[in-house]
Write a protein that holds these residues in place. Sequence first.
Motif, PDB file in Angstrom:
ATOM      1  N   LYS A  40       0.834  -1.197   0.000  1.00 59.76           N
ATOM      2  CA  LYS A  40       0.000   0.000   0.000  1.00 59.76           C
ATOM      3  C   LYS A  40       0.872   1.251   0.000  1.00 59.76           C
ATOM      4  O   LYS A  40       1.909   1.285   0.645  1.00 59.76           O
ATOM      5  N   PRO A  41       0.421   2.299  -0.714  1.00 63.87           N
ATOM      6  CA  PRO A  41       1.197   3.542  -0.715  1.00 63.87           C
ATOM      7  C   PRO A  41       1.308   4.138   0.692  1.00 63.87           C
ATOM      8  O   PRO A  41       0.358   4.114   1.469  1.00 63.87           O
ATOM      9  N   ILE A  42       2.484   4.650   0.985  1.00 60.20           N
ATOM     10  CA  ILE A  42       2.742   5.327   2.257  1.00 60.20           C
ATOM     11  C   ILE A  42       2.692   6.821   1.986  1.00 60.20           C
ATOM     12  O   ILE A  42       3.308   7.286   1.012  1.00 60.20           O
ATOM     13  N   PRO A  43       1.976   7.582   2.806  1.00 60.84           N
ATOM     14  CA  PRO A  43       1.962   9.038   2.581  1.00 60.84           C
ATOM     15  C   PRO A  43       3.382   9.601   2.619  1.00 60.84           C
ATOM     16  O   PRO A  43       4.155   9.289   3.527  1.00 60.84           O
ATOM     17  N   VAL A  44       3.718  10.416   1.642  1.00 62.04           N
ATOM     18  CA  VAL A  44       5.075  10.941   1.531  1.00 62.04           C
ATOM     19  C   VAL A  44       5.439  11.768   2.763  1.00 62.04           C
ATOM     20  O   VAL A  44       6.583  11.751   3.207  1.00 62.04           O
ATOM     21  N   ARG A  45       4.480  12.454   3.360  1.00 56.66           N
ATOM     22  CA  ARG A  45       4.769  13.266   4.551  1.00 56.66           C
ATOM     23  C   ARG A  45       5.225  12.396   5.723  1.00 56.66           C
ATOM     24  O   ARG A  45       5.858  12.880   6.652  1.00 56.66           O
ATOM     25  N   ALA A  46       4.916  11.089   5.668  1.00 56.98           N
ATOM     26  CA  ALA A  46       5.308  10.177   6.736  1.00 56.98           C
ATOM     27  C   ALA A  46       6.710   9.602   6.526  1.00 56.98           C
ATOM     28  O   ALA A  46       7.264   8.981   7.423  1.00 56.98           O
ATOM     29  N   ILE A  47       7.304   9.824   5.343  1.00 54.64           N
ATOM     30  CA  ILE A  47       8.617   9.261   5.023  1.00 54.64           C
ATOM     31  C   ILE A  47       9.702  10.286   5.345  1.00 54.64           C
ATOM     32  O   ILE A  47       9.684  11.406   4.837  1.00 54.64           O
ATOM     33  N   LYS A  48      10.636   9.886   6.189  1.00 49.98           N
ATOM     34  CA  LYS A  48      11.748  10.767   6.562  1.00 49.98           C
ATOM     35  C   LYS A  48      12.931  10.568   5.607  1.00 49.98           C
ATOM     36  O   LYS A  48      13.450  11.528   5.072  1.00 49.98           O
ATOM     37  N   THR A  49      13.354   9.325   5.423  1.00 48.00           N
ATOM     38  CA  THR A  49      14.480   9.012   4.536  1.00 48.00           C
ATOM     39  C   THR A  49      14.225   7.664   3.864  1.00 48.00           C
ATOM     40  O   THR A  49      13.266   6.974   4.172  1.00 48.00           O
ATOM     41  N   TYR A  50      15.133   7.302   2.974  1.00 42.64           N
ATOM     42  CA  TYR A  50      15.074   5.987   2.334  1.00 42.64           C
ATOM     43  C   TYR A  50      16.484   5.521   2.041  1.00 42.64           C
ATOM     44  O   TYR A  50      17.434   6.306   2.044  1.00 42.64           O
ATOM     45  N   GLU A  51      16.615   4.233   1.811  1.00 42.59           N
ATOM     46  CA  GLU A  51      17.900   3.657   1.394  1.00 42.59           C
ATOM     47  C   GLU A  51      17.637   2.454   0.500  1.00 42.59           C
ATOM     48  O   GLU A  51      16.608   1.798   0.609  1.00 42.59           O
ATOM     49  N   ARG A  64       7.713   7.954  -7.098  1.00 43.23           N
ATOM     50  CA  ARG A  64       7.244   9.322  -6.832  1.00 43.23           C
ATOM     51  C   ARG A  64       7.628   9.756  -5.424  1.00 43.23           C
ATOM     52  O   ARG A  64       8.059  10.885  -5.204  1.00 43.23           O
ATOM     53  N   ALA A  65       7.498   8.849  -4.454  1.00 48.32           N
ATOM     54  CA  ALA A  65       7.853   9.170  -3.071  1.00 48.32           C
ATOM     55  C   ALA A  65       9.349   9.468  -2.962  1.00 48.32           C
ATOM     56  O   ALA A  65       9.752  10.416  -2.272  1.00 48.32           O
ATOM     57  N   ILE A  66      10.177   8.695  -3.648  1.00 48.89           N
ATOM     58  CA  ILE A  66      11.627   8.932  -3.636  1.00 48.89           C
ATOM     59  C   ILE A  66      11.933  10.316  -4.210  1.00 48.89           C
ATOM     60  O   ILE A  66      12.748  11.064  -3.653  1.00 48.89           O
ATOM     61  N   ASP A  67      11.266  10.667  -5.314  1.00 50.42           N
ATOM     62  CA  ASP A  67      11.493  11.982  -5.918  1.00 50.42           C
ATOM     63  C   ASP A  67      11.131  13.106  -4.952  1.00 50.42           C
ATOM     64  O   ASP A  67      11.863  14.087  -4.820  1.00 50.42           O
ATOM     65  N   VAL A  68      10.008  12.968  -4.258  1.00 49.75           N
ATOM     66  CA  VAL A  68       9.571  13.998  -3.308  1.00 49.75           C
ATOM     67  C   VAL A  68      10.544  14.079  -2.126  1.00 49.75           C
ATOM     68  O   VAL A  68      10.919  15.178  -1.699  1.00 49.75           O
ATOM     69  N   VAL A  69      10.967  12.945  -1.601  1.00 49.58           N
ATOM     70  CA  VAL A  69      11.915  12.938  -0.480  1.00 49.58           C
ATOM     71  C   VAL A  69      13.248  13.548  -0.916  1.00 49.58           C
ATOM     72  O   VAL A  69      13.835  14.359  -0.178  1.00 49.58           O
TER      73      VAL A  69
END
Length: 95
Positions: free
Chosen positions: A38-49, A81-86
């Motif tokens: 399920k999509p995770i709201p981008v505002r809830a994502i701090k970082t990624y790896e 899309r989430a990666i681009d926004v982060v």
Amino acid sequence: MLCRSLLPVLLVLACLQYLTMANSAKGPEDCCFKFYKKPIPVRAIKTYENTSNDCPKTGIIFTTQNSSRVCVDPGFKWVQRAIDVVDQRLYENSN
């Protein structure tokens, strides 16, 4: 006589090699074995790896604002899309 004294030394070296390799093995915290779909709201994502190339599956690990780590499939459009926004958010905060 030399063989009998060499055998215990080789056995100890083999055990040390095994323990060293076991400590450096990739564990579940470094690899993704299941993906959250399920999509995770981008505002809830701090970082990624990205997961390591040694992992059996390619994945992205999102770290959320509450420090949860979530494995996601990089092939999903919402993940890209989430990666681009982060990335954009991190770039703006660095200036």
